[in-house]
Scaffold this active site. Structure first.
Site, short mmCIF file in Angstrom:
data_model
loop_
_atom_site.label_atom_id
_atom_site.label_comp_id
_atom_site.label_asym_id
_atom_site.label_seq_id
_atom_site.Cartn_x
_atom_site.Cartn_y
_atom_site.Cartn_z
N HIS A 1 0.88 -1.46 0.08
CA HIS A 1 0.28 0.33 0.12
C HIS A 1 0.85 1.52 0.10
O HIS A 1 1.78 0.90 0.61
CB HIS A 1 -1.17 0.28 0.81
CG HIS A 1 -1.74 1.27 0.98
ND1 HIS A 1 -1.82 2.52 1.66
CD2 HIS A 1 -3.48 0.84 1.00
CE1 HIS A 1 -2.45 2.79 1.79
NE2 HIS A 1 -3.66 2.15 1.14
N ASP B 1 -11.26 1.71 -1.58
CA ASP B 1 -10.04 2.68 -0.88
C ASP B 1 -11.49 3.49 -0.27
O ASP B 1 -10.57 5.10 0.31
CB ASP B 1 -9.60 3.49 -1.97
CG ASP B 1 -8.19 3.92 -1.11
OD1 ASP B 1 -8.25 3.80 -0.59
OD2 ASP B 1 -7.09 4.62 -1.93
#
Length: 321
Positions: free
Chosen positions: A161, A284
């Site tokens: 990430h 997200d």
């Protein structure tokens, strides 16, 4: 159509130890939704037709914990919290474990501790490690070889990430604060990190590693041809540790998600590079809107089989959900 999302952020008790949050406007803007698990989040999932979300601790997580002495205990508490969140709503959530990469042996120890927990479907690492105010350590470094061996041997998917550039590093875009985070800097940093893994020969040593990257592949599907072209033209291919092309690694070791990248031409280009077998829906959340993400995917013109792969089949297979 069933839908699984797998880059969905939360915060846990202890978030005040995470220094980077102070410079992230989007963190304070979304704090209430980051903290909420079972009400606002599930309501938003229901509205968007998202059946299951894979939870993970928001960036920079354990990769930027100020005190190394707290890392092991913090990892245990955070992962226990994630497990508890899933246990309370088992039909709606799974989780990616957080691991203390400051000391790879601690990361392995924590993964061993939670091994067998059905709530955990992999781990998520927020880029380089700068815990305890140390210089940034990237995952291609030799010190992480035992860690990658454990990941490979236990078939654990790893979500890499984004986070911002290391503190003190000056980038060409540094004068423009708007470019430091999710508009640009996050994605350049992650793309370069993945390239380091590829060029280091990691995927040749551990050929079954499964790395997930978000935001339609952090630019790499769009730049793969150019990367391979110039590596060949400049004679780098014979000098590097890696044995395959960037495009080949994307098609064997990397999975992409649509997190925060709801653009149909970009999706079509990604499909042309890696096929629908390696792309997974994500939002997200809460930095992005669940409903907008779902409405976008619904609007994409694909045959049913390909849309089901992206919507849930690929994630279900990869994460054994």
């Amino acid at each position: 159509m069933k839908r699984i999302a797998l880059e969905e952020a939360i915060v846990v008790p202890g978030r005040d130890l995470i220094l980077e949050h102070k410079s992230h406007f989007e963190f304070s803007q979304n704090l209430a939704r980051l903290k909420d698990i079972h009400q606002l989040r599930i309501e938003s999932m229901d509205e968007a037709g998202i059946d299951l979300s894979v939870l993970s601790v928001t960036t920079p997580g354990l990769q930027s914990l100020a005190l190394a002495s707290q890392l092991e205990l913090c990892a245990q508490k955070w992962n226990d919290y994630l497990i508890d969140c899933v246990t309370r709503s088992p039909s709606r959530f799974r989780a990616f474990a957080c691991v203390p990469t400051y000391a790879p042996e601690l990361a392995i120890k924590e993964l061993e501790r939670i091994q067998g927990a059905q709530e955990i479907v992999g781990c998520l690492i927020n880029g380089y490690d700068s815990s305890n105010y140390t210089p940034a350590k990237y995952l291609d470094e030799k010190a992480f070889d035992e860690f990658w061996g454990y990941i490979h041997g236990n078939n654990i998917p790893v979500y890499l990430h984004p986070r911002g550039i290391p503190e003190g590093r000056v980038a060409t875009y540094s004068p423009y604060q708007a470019l430091h985070g999710s508009t640009w800097g996050f994605h350049v940093e992650t793309a370069e990190h993945v390239l380091r893994l590829m060029l280091s020969g990691l995927f040749d040593k551990y050929p079954n590693l499964k790395i997930i990257i978000g935001h339609m592949g952090e630019m790499l599907p769009f730049w793969a041809w150019r990367l391979d072209h110039r590596l060949n033209e400049e004679g780098w291919r014979e000098k590097l540790e890696c044995k395959r092309t960037i495009t080949e690694y994307l098609n064997t070791n990397i999975f992409l998600t649509t997190s925060g990248f709801f653009d149909t031409p970009s999706l079509m280009h990604a499909i042309s590079t890696v096929s629908t077998d390696r792309i997974m829906f994500s939002v997200d959340y809460p930095y992005e809107d669940n409903l907008k993400a779902s409405q976008w995917l619904d609007s994409v013109q694909l045959d049913d089989e390909d849309k089901m792969k992206i919507s849930y089949l690929n994630a279900a297979k990869l994460l054994n959900i």
